[in-house]
Design a protein around this motif. Sequence first.
Motif, PDB file in Angstrom:
ATOM      1  N   GLU A  64       4.699  -2.851 -20.873  1.00  0.00           N
ATOM      2  CA  GLU A  64       3.243  -3.016 -20.942  1.00  0.00           C
ATOM      3  C   GLU A  64       2.781  -4.151 -20.049  1.00  0.00           C
ATOM      4  N   ASP A  65       1.557  -4.021 -19.534  1.00  0.00           N
ATOM      5  CA  ASP A  65       0.981  -5.116 -18.754  1.00  0.00           C
ATOM      6  C   ASP A  65       0.326  -6.137 -19.684  1.00  0.00           C
ATOM      7  N   GLU A  66      -0.290  -7.166 -19.097  1.00  0.00           N
ATOM      8  CA  GLU A  66      -0.884  -8.250 -19.880  1.00  0.00           C
ATOM      9  C   GLU A  66      -1.977  -7.765 -20.831  1.00  0.00           C
ATOM     10  N   GLU A  67      -2.659  -6.677 -20.485  1.00  0.00           N
ATOM     11  CA  GLU A  67      -3.739  -6.140 -21.322  1.00  0.00           C
ATOM     12  C   GLU A  67      -3.222  -5.137 -22.365  1.00  0.00           C
ATOM     13  N   GLY A  68      -1.920  -4.929 -22.411  1.00  0.00           N
ATOM     14  CA  GLY A  68      -1.345  -4.000 -23.375  1.00  0.00           C
ATOM     15  C   GLY A  68      -1.364  -2.547 -22.936  1.00  0.00           C
ATOM     16  N   ASN A  69      -1.679  -2.313 -21.652  1.00  0.00           N
ATOM     17  CA  ASN A  69      -1.655  -0.943 -21.134  1.00  0.00           C
ATOM     18  C   ASN A  69      -0.210  -0.489 -20.931  1.00  0.00           C
ATOM     19  N   ALA A  70       0.006   0.797 -21.106  1.00  0.00           N
ATOM     20  CA  ALA A  70       1.350   1.353 -20.943  1.00  0.00           C
ATOM     21  C   ALA A  70       1.882   1.055 -19.548  1.00  0.00           C
ATOM     22  N   GLY A  71       3.145   0.782 -19.483  1.00  0.00           N
ATOM     23  CA  GLY A  71       3.780   0.483 -18.202  1.00  0.00           C
ATOM     24  C   GLY A  71       4.149   1.742 -17.444  1.00  0.00           C
ATOM     25  N   TYR A  72       4.848   1.536 -16.366  1.00  0.00           N
ATOM     26  CA  TYR A  72       5.280   2.617 -15.483  1.00  0.00           C
ATOM     27  C   TYR A  72       6.719   2.946 -15.854  1.00  0.00           C
ATOM     28  N   LYS A  73       6.950   4.130 -16.435  1.00  0.00           N
ATOM     29  CA  LYS A  73       8.284   4.530 -16.872  1.00  0.00           C
ATOM     30  C   LYS A  73       8.617   5.885 -16.269  1.00  0.00           C
ATOM     31  N   LYS A  74       9.691   5.920 -15.466  1.00  0.00           N
ATOM     32  CA  LYS A  74      10.068   7.174 -14.805  1.00  0.00           C
ATOM     33  C   LYS A  74      11.572   7.227 -14.555  1.00  0.00           C
ATOM     34  N   VAL A  75      12.040   8.460 -14.369  1.00  0.00           N
ATOM     35  CA  VAL A  75      13.404   8.752 -13.937  1.00  0.00           C
ATOM     36  C   VAL A  75      13.305   9.277 -12.504  1.00  0.00           C
ATOM     37  N   PHE A  76      14.165   8.760 -11.634  1.00  0.00           N
ATOM     38  CA  PHE A  76      14.176   9.162 -10.223  1.00  0.00           C
ATOM     39  C   PHE A  76      15.535   9.752  -9.878  1.00  0.00           C
ATOM     40  N   ILE A  77      15.528  11.017  -9.502  1.00  0.00           N
ATOM     41  CA  ILE A  77      16.758  11.698  -9.094  1.00  0.00           C
ATOM     42  C   ILE A  77      16.594  12.096  -7.631  1.00  0.00           C
ATOM     43  N   ASN A  78      17.590  11.777  -6.831  1.00  0.00           N
ATOM     44  CA  ASN A  78      17.595  12.099  -5.393  1.00  0.00           C
ATOM     45  C   ASN A  78      16.340  11.576  -4.688  1.00  0.00           C
ATOM     46  N   ALA A  79      15.926  10.384  -5.053  1.00  0.00           N
ATOM     47  CA  ALA A  79      14.700   9.804  -4.500  1.00  0.00           C
ATOM     48  C   ALA A  79      14.842   9.518  -3.010  1.00  0.00           C
ATOM     49  N   GLU A  80      13.689   9.599  -2.359  1.00  0.00           N
ATOM     50  CA  GLU A  80      13.598   9.245  -0.940  1.00  0.00           C
ATOM     51  C   GLU A  80      12.266   8.537  -0.731  1.00  0.00           C
ATOM     52  N   VAL A 113       6.899   7.967  -2.347  1.00  0.00           N
ATOM     53  CA  VAL A 113       8.255   8.319  -2.760  1.00  0.00           C
ATOM     54  C   VAL A 113       8.296   9.774  -3.223  1.00  0.00           C
ATOM     55  N   LYS A 114       9.381  10.439  -2.845  1.00  0.00           N
ATOM     56  CA  LYS A 114       9.636  11.821  -3.246  1.00  0.00           C
ATOM     57  C   LYS A 114      10.874  11.810  -4.125  1.00  0.00           C
ATOM     58  N   TYR A 115      10.820  12.513  -5.253  1.00  0.00           N
ATOM     59  CA  TYR A 115      11.948  12.491  -6.182  1.00  0.00           C
ATOM     60  C   TYR A 115      11.833  13.639  -7.180  1.00  0.00           C
ATOM     61  N   TYR A 116      12.952  13.907  -7.848  1.00  0.00           N
ATOM     62  CA  TYR A 116      12.967  14.821  -8.981  1.00  0.00           C
ATOM     63  C   TYR A 116      12.963  13.989 -10.254  1.00  0.00           C
ATOM     64  N   ASP A 117      12.261  14.480 -11.283  1.00  0.00           N
ATOM     65  CA  ASP A 117      12.321  13.803 -12.572  1.00  0.00           C
ATOM     66  C   ASP A 117      13.461  14.411 -13.392  1.00  0.00           C
ATOM     67  N   GLU A 118      13.579  13.979 -14.636  1.00  0.00           N
ATOM     68  CA  GLU A 118      14.681  14.444 -15.490  1.00  0.00           C
ATOM     69  C   GLU A 118      14.579  15.929 -15.834  1.00  0.00           C
TER      70      GLU A 118
END
Length: 186
Positions: A64-80, A113-118
């Motif tokens: 979470e950021d300082e204001e309590g907003n949801a953070g950035y959560k991701k899975v990166f497969i074969n990212a470029e 960024v280009k990637y596949y997710d889970e």
Amino acid sequence: MKLPIVAYGDPVLRKVCVSIDENYPDLAKLISNMFDTMYSASGVGLAAPQVGLPIRLFIVDTGEDEEGNAGYKKVFINAEILEETGEPWAFTEGCLSIPDIREDVMRKPNILVKYYDENWMLHEEEVTGMPARVIQHEYDHIQGKLFTDTLGVLRKRMLKSKLDSISRGDVRADYKMKFPQQRKKR
């Protein structure tokens, strides 16, 4: 399950990782274990080489950021990373594979960024700010690079003994680690 984090000096951290496909064995379990490992080590990103696997997989959760907003959560497969833009900015970075060392690293603030997710969905995404920085750091891992590689010659020389100590296991971490040169206990 928490996995041991590979320490500086292990050859897997210097390998350019290989792409995987949706048939990679136990991928969902590996991703889950990587999140458990990252959270238990209070990290915001973790790449497969850091748990001993030379594959193009990493995870990010900025929290979470300082204001309590949801953070950035991701899975990166074969990212470029297709593009990095903007005026480079310094930020003090650390790495779970290199405990107790923090250094300013210059990175551009915007990436494409280009990637596949889970779920094997293909994404092409523009990312900015701190999430972009974390992605760049983890992307470096799957390219066989460490944040210490960005440092000047003099600074690297000054850190050499600390880095050698980490390789030998002469460092304290609050999480399970695997050291490439750890001496055998008698």
